[in-house]
Design a protein around this motif. Structure first.
Motif, PDB file in Angstrom:
ATOM      1  N   THR A 186      75.124  76.461  26.540  1.00 16.96           N
ATOM      2  CA  THR A 186      75.604  76.530  25.358  1.00 16.96           C
ATOM      3  C   THR A 186      76.696  77.887  26.180  1.00 16.96           C
ATOM      4  OG1 THR A 186      73.375  78.344  24.816  1.00 16.96           O
ATOM      5  CG2 THR A 186      73.532  76.560  24.015  1.00 16.96           C
ATOM      6  N   GLY A 187      76.256  78.500  26.068  1.00 16.53           N
ATOM      7  CA  GLY A 187      78.075  79.995  26.628  1.00 16.53           C
ATOM      8  C   GLY A 187      78.899  78.459  27.840  1.00 16.53           C
ATOM      9  N   ARG A 199      79.477  75.987  27.226  1.00 18.99           N
ATOM     10  CA  ARG A 199      80.093  74.372  26.855  1.00 18.99           C
ATOM     11  C   ARG A 199      80.942  75.467  25.647  1.00 18.99           C
ATOM     12  NH1 ARG A 199      82.841  72.120  25.544  1.00 18.99           N
ATOM     13  NH2 ARG A 199      82.466  70.369  24.119  1.00 18.99           N
ATOM     14  N   GLU A 200      80.580  76.258  25.104  1.00 17.49           N
ATOM     15  CA  GLU A 200      81.051  77.468  24.061  1.00 17.49           C
ATOM     16  C   GLU A 200      82.574  77.836  24.649  1.00 17.49           C
ATOM     17  OE1 GLU A 200      81.953  77.752  20.484  1.00 17.49           O
ATOM     18  OE2 GLU A 200      79.750  77.394  20.955  1.00 17.49           O
ATOM     19  N   LYS A 201      82.124  78.433  25.763  1.00 12.58           N
ATOM     20  CA  LYS A 201      83.842  78.312  26.404  1.00 12.58           C
ATOM     21  C   LYS A 201      84.990  77.969  27.216  1.00 12.58           C
ATOM     22  CE  LYS A 201      81.065  82.937  26.102  1.00 12.58           C
ATOM     23  NZ  LYS A 201      80.292  83.435  27.358  1.00 12.58           N
ATOM     24  N   LYS A 233      80.271  70.191  21.023  1.00 13.32           N
ATOM     25  CA  LYS A 233      79.463  71.501  21.203  1.00 13.32           C
ATOM     26  C   LYS A 233      78.541  71.952  20.740  1.00 13.32           C
ATOM     27  CE  LYS A 233      83.841  74.531  22.676  1.00 13.32           C
ATOM     28  NZ  LYS A 233      84.737  75.281  22.122  1.00 13.32           N
ATOM     29  N   ASP A 234      78.133  70.954  19.393  1.00 13.75           N
ATOM     30  CA  ASP A 234      77.109  71.097  18.512  1.00 13.75           C
ATOM     31  C   ASP A 234      75.781  70.279  19.107  1.00 13.75           C
ATOM     32  OD1 ASP A 234      78.532  69.109  17.919  1.00 13.75           O
ATOM     33  OD2 ASP A 234      77.189  68.749  16.090  1.00 13.75           O
ATOM     34  N   GLU A 272      74.912  72.844  21.869  1.00 15.28           N
ATOM     35  CA  GLU A 272      74.070  73.842  20.985  1.00 15.28           C
ATOM     36  C   GLU A 272      72.688  73.535  20.634  1.00 15.28           C
ATOM     37  OE1 GLU A 272      74.674  77.269  18.653  1.00 15.28           O
ATOM     38  OE2 GLU A 272      75.722  76.117  20.253  1.00 15.28           O
TER      39      GLU A 272
END
Lengths: 207, 207
Positions: free
Chosen positions: A49-50, A52-54, B38-39, B42
């Motif tokens: 997740t990190g 994909r987020e950043k 992103k979700d 997540e």
């Protein structure tokens, strides 16, 4: 599949959405993670997740990057006058693994393929032309897959670059190292005869 | 593999720790997730970490569960007098998929295998004996894999249960449905002749 646990079912379904992962494989992976410590699984989840987020894409070459400009483009030790044009990020990783290329990249994000509905406008071709005009690029090396789509893309882009003072090359195509003439397809063999190289010019490795 | 992004490298390394997932597959999966919203990613991450955080094992049958007692053990519609003994959770899922079993389970957590260092003390055998003594169990069905370890485990546990008023059975072993005699191994064929069933007793399906 019938599950006695909604949490398990949910995790298996999420894994099964990944390409090439079926329900049985997903279950195997989830049961493996259940056997691991909680913090190991936490680390796994956060890495994904990190990431994909950043993660972002380099604004110069469109390669995957942790920052606005990737660490290949911002590396002062790499030749900025030499740019290798590739289809996607996997190709960058493949070329980097050879440790034979010391220039920078330009990731097109695909290849011209009218049958799949991918025209030149869907690729990062305009930004390549801008780079050639604005940066001091002396040579563009095309490292596209040797097929009709690859050749079409090379042809299209090189046409757009004809009036600009830049040398255009493509990676050598021919019989793979360790291959056998007898089993090489006739197209490859025919082309490698037509594009024969003087022995004196043949470079074994740049390093 | 050489990566231009530490985030990408970290995510690929985490995926590559999963059983049967190599670096190339890991990269393919990560690049797939990068293309998703992103979700979506997540949700993937949370399904995994949340599952590991909250999942527990049923205190009655040791099956995977969302609560202290799993929803098979707590289901009043299932026969509490019939208990099926299996090696692991995957076997529970396989039997549940047949929709032919309406009793409850007991997950041993493995199988007696001295060569692998797994003795009876490492399995949930004691809790099975306690269940037979305390619950009103009339029949124990062994559904273990038909091999030396499975037979040893059946033999060991049934010895421990001999003095208790419980019927002990095992799932039928023989030639698989759709199989061919000609290609069946001799052990299976010999056993299925020795354990032949009167045609009148042969049940096609309980439903």
């Amino acid at each position: 599949m019938v599950f006695s646990s909604a949490l398990l079912e949910n995790a298996v379904n999420e894994f099964a959405k990944l390409p090439g992962v079926g329900k049985k494989t997903a279950l195997r992976l989830v049961l493996h993670l259940i056997k691991q410590d909680k913090d190991v699984v936490e680390r796994f989840g956060e890495a994904i997740t990190g990431m994909r987020e950043k993660i972002c894409f380099c604004k110069v070459c469109h390669n995957i990057s942790d920052s606005e400009v990737c660490n290949i483009c911002s590396n002062p030790l790499r030749k900025s006058s030499l740019v290798c044009v590739v289809e996607n990020i996997r190709d960058v990783i493949a070329i980097e693994a050879t440790q034979q290329f010391n220039g920078r990249y330009h990731v097109l994000g695909g290849i011209i393929s009218p049958l799949d509905g991918i025209g030149p406008d869907k690729l990062y071709i305009d930004s390549l032309i801008v780079r050639v005009k604005e940066e001091e690029i002396e040579e563009i090396v095309f490292a596209l897959n040797p097929n009709i789509q690859g050749d079409t893309t090379v042809f299209y882009i090189s046409k757009m670059l004809t009036d600009l003072p830049v040398k255009i090359t493509t990676i050598a195509r021919g019989i793979a190292f360790g291959g056998e003439l007898e089993y090489t397809d006739e197209h490859t063999l025919a082309r490698s005869i037509a594009n024969r190289i003087p022995v004196g010019q043949y470079v074994i490795s740049e390093h």
